[in-house]
Write a protein that holds these residues in place. Structure first.
Motif, mmCIF file in Angstrom:
data_model
loop_
_atom_site.group_PDB
_atom_site.id
_atom_site.type_symbol
_atom_site.label_atom_id
_atom_site.label_comp_id
_atom_site.label_asym_id
_atom_site.label_seq_id
_atom_site.Cartn_x
_atom_site.Cartn_y
_atom_site.Cartn_z
ATOM 1 N N PHE A 114 0.835 -1.205 0.000
ATOM 2 C CA PHE A 114 0.000 0.000 0.000
ATOM 3 C C PHE A 114 0.869 1.254 0.000
ATOM 4 O O PHE A 114 0.492 2.280 -0.567
ATOM 5 N N LEU A 124 5.365 3.763 -3.685
ATOM 6 C CA LEU A 124 5.141 4.953 -4.500
ATOM 7 C C LEU A 124 5.640 4.732 -5.919
ATOM 8 O O LEU A 124 6.610 4.002 -6.147
ATOM 9 N N SER A 125 4.978 5.383 -6.856
ATOM 10 C CA SER A 125 5.468 5.357 -8.232
ATOM 11 C C SER A 125 6.736 6.199 -8.314
ATOM 12 O O SER A 125 7.055 6.965 -7.402
ATOM 13 N N GLN A 146 5.770 9.880 -8.059
ATOM 14 C CA GLN A 146 5.395 10.250 -6.696
ATOM 15 C C GLN A 146 6.616 10.360 -5.798
ATOM 16 O O GLN A 146 6.763 11.322 -5.035
ATOM 17 N N ARG A 191 -3.297 17.168 -4.147
ATOM 18 C CA ARG A 191 -3.635 15.752 -4.307
ATOM 19 C C ARG A 191 -3.380 15.302 -5.744
ATOM 20 O O ARG A 191 -2.885 14.197 -5.996
ATOM 21 N N GLY A 251 -0.547 12.698 -6.229
ATOM 22 C CA GLY A 251 -1.242 11.439 -6.464
ATOM 23 C C GLY A 251 -2.162 11.085 -5.311
ATOM 24 O O GLY A 251 -1.824 11.299 -4.139
ATOM 25 N N THR A 306 -3.002 8.279 -4.025
ATOM 26 C CA THR A 306 -2.558 7.239 -3.088
ATOM 27 C C THR A 306 -1.700 7.817 -1.966
ATOM 28 O O THR A 306 -1.698 7.299 -0.848
ATOM 29 N N LEU A 307 -0.974 8.889 -2.241
ATOM 30 C CA LEU A 307 -0.147 9.506 -1.203
ATOM 31 C C LEU A 307 -1.014 10.274 -0.205
ATOM 32 O O LEU A 307 -0.639 10.459 0.950
ATOM 33 N N ALA A 330 -4.115 9.305 0.599
ATOM 34 C CA ALA A 330 -5.082 8.393 1.212
ATOM 35 C C ALA A 330 -4.742 8.110 2.671
ATOM 36 O O ALA A 330 -3.569 8.107 3.059
ATOM 37 N N TRP A 372 -1.733 9.220 4.927
ATOM 38 C CA TRP A 372 -0.781 8.342 5.604
ATOM 39 C C TRP A 372 0.622 8.933 5.617
ATOM 40 O O TRP A 372 1.388 8.690 6.560
#
Length: 347
Positions: free
Chosen positions: A168, A171-172, A175, A217, A221, A223-224, A226, A251
């Motif tokens: 989870f 990171l890409s 990112q 955001r 990204g 996901t960062l 979230a 997070w």
């Protein structure tokens, strides 16, 4: 990516800037014997500046007539409704506040309340009972010296360790590049300055200080941004928990808090008083140092006694409580959105 949105604007959009006074050359030590807030007399001690609790009553009404306390904005020698008479006192750094405000401030902070004041007011526990009490009750106050390269390595190692625990947190490349660019710039900006773990964690949070979190955001990204799938793996947000909606803290913000608090335990030092000056990049001469401490957001506003609009600002970290600032003290344009939302027009 929105037009005009870049990493630099993310990092500096909500900084407060003030011109510092000329640095005073340290003079020969002087013997001081002043009246403290407790009403006692300090025993003779030698220092460039007296201790934080050393005060001098300001008795000349003419010199302070129509002058407000910079904390409560009430005029000195007035008697506002519900308050006792506003009596001014002068600290060792020569700044003047009303006695009620400075007593409240010194119960939780030993620095001058003015963020741009560079005077060091050393604790003198042998000479002042209040200094001795502060030293005992704040003995566990740890402060970090920001060292960019060392901290960058530590953050990268901890992020790599986190990825081994769950995909989870992976990171890409884009990112990771953008996040590390932000971290590197932040650490270099505050390098060799003293900060608490909470201060440093909030400085590193890429979403906390931006004017447009939706744009941030998009930039970093989703996901960062979230929340962590298992929030219990990170320490709870005790400082200003309302910075993010309940259960919606990114997070990465929680990660920086965990990293900073653990790093503080291992590398922190007890500091009695510390400043956070940043050099003006456009002018390298000594007298061009400016205050660059960032704020999170504007809480509310009101009309000051001089008829101008002032803002109640919430600062990053736990160093300073929310305080009132004029628009001239805030980064240009950082209050524009707030003004538009509240129909504020400056004269």
């Amino acid at each position: 990516m929105p037009v005009g949105f870049n990493e630099e604007s993310l990092s500096t959009s909500s900084a407060a800037r003030w011109k510092s006074p000329r640095k005073r050359a340290q003079t020969a030590t002087e013997e001081t014997q002043e009246t403290t807030l407790s009403g006692k007399r300090n025993r003779t001690s030698k220092c460039v500046y007296p201790c934080p609790h050393t005060m001098e009553a300001v008795r000349s009404r003419r010199s302070q007539e129509k002058t407000p306390c910079s904390i409560c904005l009430e005029y000195f020698f007035d008697t506002p409704s519900g308050r006792e008479r506003v009596m001014p006192v002068k600290m060792g750094c020569q700044h003047i506040f009303c006695r009620e405000c400075i007593e409240t401030h010194l119960s939780s902070n030993i620095k001058c309340p003015l963020p741009w004041c560079e005077a060091q007011l050393p604790l003198q526990p042998d000479d002042c009972d209040l200094c001795a009490y502060w030293g005992k009750t704040h003995a566990d106050c740890l402060i970090l010296t920001v060292r960019a390269e060392e901290m960058m390595r530590s953050i990268k190692d901890e992020l790599d360790r986190l990825v081994t625990e769950s995909d989870f947190f992976k990171l890409s490349r884009t990112q990771n590049s953008r996040l590390m660019f932000h971290v590197s710039n932040t650490l270099k900006q505050y390098e060799w300055q003293f900060h608490s773990g909470v201060d440093l964690a909030e400085l590193l949070d890429p979403f906390l200080r931006v004017l447009d979190r939706d744009a941030a955001r998009t930039y970093y990204g989703a996901t960062l941004h979230a929340p962590a799938p298992n929030p219990s793996i990170f320490p709870p947000r005790e400082n200003d928990p309302d910075d993010y909606p309940a259960g919606q803290e990114p997070w990465i913000a929680a990660f920086f808090r965990q990293w900073a608090l653990e790093y503080e335990k291992e590398n922190g030092e007890v500091k009695e008083g510390w400043g956070i000056w940043a050099k003006n990049k456009e002018n390298e001469i000594e007298d061009s140092w400016e205050w660059m401490w960032p704020y999170k957001n504007i809480i509310t506003h009101k009309t000051a006694v001089n008829g101008k609009i002032v803002y109640l600002v919430k600062w990053v970290g736990n160093r300073y409580p929310a305080s009132w600032c004029g628009k001239e003290q805030l980064a240009e344009g950082s209050h524009k959105n707030y003004d538009e939302e509240h129909g504020i027009v400056h004269s």
